[in-house]
Design a protein around this motif. Sequence first.
Motif, short mmCIF file in Angstrom:
data_model
loop_
_atom_site.label_atom_id
_atom_site.label_comp_id
_atom_site.label_asym_id
_atom_site.label_seq_id
_atom_site.Cartn_x
_atom_site.Cartn_y
_atom_site.Cartn_z
N SER A 109 5.35 25.94 5.81
CA SER A 109 6.33 26.93 5.37
C SER A 109 6.00 28.36 5.82
N LYS A 110 5.59 28.52 7.07
CA LYS A 110 5.29 29.84 7.62
C LYS A 110 6.18 30.12 8.83
N LEU A 111 6.45 31.39 9.04
CA LEU A 111 7.13 31.86 10.25
C LEU A 111 6.03 32.32 11.20
N LYS A 112 5.98 31.73 12.40
CA LYS A 112 4.90 31.99 13.34
C LYS A 112 5.46 32.50 14.66
N ARG A 113 4.66 33.32 15.34
CA ARG A 113 5.05 33.82 16.67
C ARG A 113 3.84 33.80 17.58
N TYR A 114 4.08 33.34 18.81
CA TYR A 114 3.06 33.31 19.86
C TYR A 114 3.68 33.95 21.10
N ILE A 115 2.87 34.74 21.81
CA ILE A 115 3.35 35.38 23.04
C ILE A 115 2.34 35.13 24.15
N LEU A 116 2.84 34.63 25.27
CA LEU A 116 2.02 34.43 26.47
C LEU A 116 2.61 35.32 27.55
N ASP A 117 1.78 35.97 28.32
CA ASP A 117 2.24 36.85 29.40
C ASP A 117 1.75 36.29 30.72
N VAL A 118 2.69 35.94 31.59
CA VAL A 118 2.35 35.31 32.86
C VAL A 118 2.61 36.28 34.00
N ASP A 119 1.60 36.52 34.81
CA ASP A 119 1.72 37.35 36.01
C ASP A 119 2.06 36.44 37.18
N SER A 120 3.05 36.81 37.98
CA SER A 120 3.46 35.97 39.10
C SER A 120 2.31 35.72 40.08
N GLU A 121 1.35 36.63 40.11
CA GLU A 121 0.21 36.46 41.02
C GLU A 121 -0.76 35.38 40.55
N SER A 122 -0.62 34.89 39.31
CA SER A 122 -1.49 33.82 38.83
C SER A 122 -1.02 32.43 39.27
N LEU A 123 0.18 32.36 39.85
CA LEU A 123 0.69 31.10 40.36
C LEU A 123 0.07 30.79 41.73
N ASP A 124 0.13 29.53 42.11
CA ASP A 124 -0.36 29.10 43.43
C ASP A 124 0.70 29.46 44.48
N VAL A 125 0.83 30.76 44.74
CA VAL A 125 1.84 31.25 45.67
C VAL A 125 1.61 30.71 47.08
N ALA A 126 0.36 30.59 47.49
CA ALA A 126 0.04 30.06 48.82
C ALA A 126 0.55 28.63 48.97
N GLY A 127 0.59 27.89 47.87
CA GLY A 127 1.10 26.52 47.89
C GLY A 127 2.60 26.43 47.66
N GLY A 128 3.29 27.59 47.59
CA GLY A 128 4.74 27.61 47.42
C GLY A 128 5.20 27.58 45.96
N PHE A 129 4.30 27.78 45.01
CA PHE A 129 4.65 27.73 43.59
C PHE A 129 5.12 29.11 43.12
N ASP A 130 6.35 29.16 42.57
CA ASP A 130 6.88 30.42 42.05
C ASP A 130 7.70 30.23 40.78
N CYS A 131 7.69 29.02 40.23
CA CYS A 131 8.46 28.72 39.03
C CYS A 131 7.53 28.32 37.89
N ILE A 132 7.90 28.67 36.66
CA ILE A 132 7.06 28.35 35.50
C ILE A 132 7.90 27.82 34.35
N ARG A 133 7.22 27.14 33.44
CA ARG A 133 7.83 26.74 32.17
C ARG A 133 6.72 26.51 31.15
N LEU A 134 7.09 26.59 29.89
CA LEU A 134 6.19 26.26 28.79
C LEU A 134 6.39 24.77 28.47
N ASP A 135 5.31 24.09 28.15
CA ASP A 135 5.39 22.69 27.74
C ASP A 135 4.78 22.57 26.35
N GLY A 136 5.53 22.00 25.43
CA GLY A 136 5.04 21.78 24.07
C GLY A 136 5.14 20.32 23.71
N THR A 137 4.09 19.76 23.12
CA THR A 137 4.11 18.37 22.70
C THR A 137 3.50 18.21 21.32
N GLY A 138 3.91 17.18 20.59
CA GLY A 138 3.27 16.79 19.35
C GLY A 138 3.68 17.52 18.10
#
Length: 166
Positions: A109-138
């Motif tokens: 019974s709590k209201l929770k907030r999480y924030i993640l900050d993603v820099d485009s330079e942290s992606l594998d740009v050399a490998g052609g990666f430029d898209c992101i998504r969050l994945d949640g399970t369980g």
Amino acid sequence: MTFGLNGRLDEQVSFIQAAAGALLTTTVGDTKYVSLKGYRKCAIIIDIADGTTVTGSTITLKQATAVAGTGEKALAFTRMLANIDTATSQVMVETAVTSNTFTTDTTNSKLKRYILDVDSESLDVAGGFDCIRLDGTGHASTAPLGVVVTYILYGARYSGSSPVAD
């Protein structure tokens, strides 16, 4: 393109609702992919309104070469901001992330907030990666109010870029 305070908000950032109303479980936790080609950063905001009998969601980030999820693989991250009771305080606490994953709080019974900050330079740009998504399970909760995941893409490289198109 750089904008000052006189620039319109919609020229500088894009807001994408990546998930709403559902618990972050296996396929429901597969939020939308967005492209960072036209943006420098993306803030991912997870708002959770849990009920009772809570099982936390395991949160990871994914990267791909297209918004369709092509070539999906893990995206490393080491920090996030958390507030596990926004009803009593709006203060976000910087929290270390280990092994590129964390589990949301299991307090009932709590209201929770999480924030993640993603820099485009942290992606594998050399490998052609430029898209992101969050994945949640369980995630599980009896009588939850729901979950909203919002992407705020900012640092527009040019006006008019669409984060949902390749």
